[in-house]
Design a protein around this motif. Structure first.
Motif: not given
Length: 173
Positions: A113-114, A149-150, A152-155
């Motif tokens: 995550q992140c 926001n970008a 937080f949506r990434m692994k």
């Protein structure tokens, strides 16, 4: 480094159940400017406390890209958790991809995550572009919110997507 005494003032000391040497070999195979140094072994002394067989590996000194670490085979008493992680600063997406793929091999994909991952030994790493440090202190709250926001949506972090969210190349102001 084989006979050199560590002179670095602060060295991370990592507690493994019994995989210290395996972990040191794994990590040194990934990072440049890395090597395995001195290896110490348990003796009969203290066996009633540590329970490790005499002759088994006690500690492994190793260097990752110039940073000295010590790995200890201490038994199952303690485990790694996400409260401690190592940050790998990357200049390019290619570096992000390389370190992410190598460190994540055999790790826990549910922990991704992140830009954070957990390797096969349970140790947490952050693989991140150096550009993000400047983005995260930007005074423009709208720009900062888009970046956050970008991320937080990434692994695994995607540098182009993060730069697109930021809205301009870092340092262009």
């Amino acid at each position: 480094m084989a006979n050199k005494i560590i002179s670095q003032r602060i060295s991370p000391h990592l507690w493994f159940e019994h995989q210290a040497e395996e972990a040191a070999k794994f990590y040194t195979s990934i990072f440049p400017n890395s090597s395995i140094g001195r290896i110490s072994h348990y003796t009969e002394a203290g066996h009633e406390i540590h329970g490790m067989p005499a002759g088994s590996v006690l500690t492994v000194e190793f260097t990752l890209d110039g940073q000295t670490f010590i790995a200890l085979n201490g038994g199952p008493l303690f485990k790694f958790n996400e409260a401690i992680s190592f940050l790998v600063n990357c200049q390019t997406q290619e570096e992000i991809d390389y370190y992410w793929d190598k460190l994540r091999a055999g790790g826990d994909p549910k922990a991704d995550q992140c830009g954070w991952l957990k390797d096969k030994f349970g140790l947490s790493w952050q693989v991140a572009p150096v550009q993000i440090a400047e983005m995260l202190v930007d005074k423009d709250q709208e720009r900062l919110s888009r970046v956050m926001n970008a991320v937080f949506r990434m692994k695994k972090l995607d540098l182009k997507a993060i730069e697109a969210a930021y809205g301009e190349p870092v340092g262009a102001k």
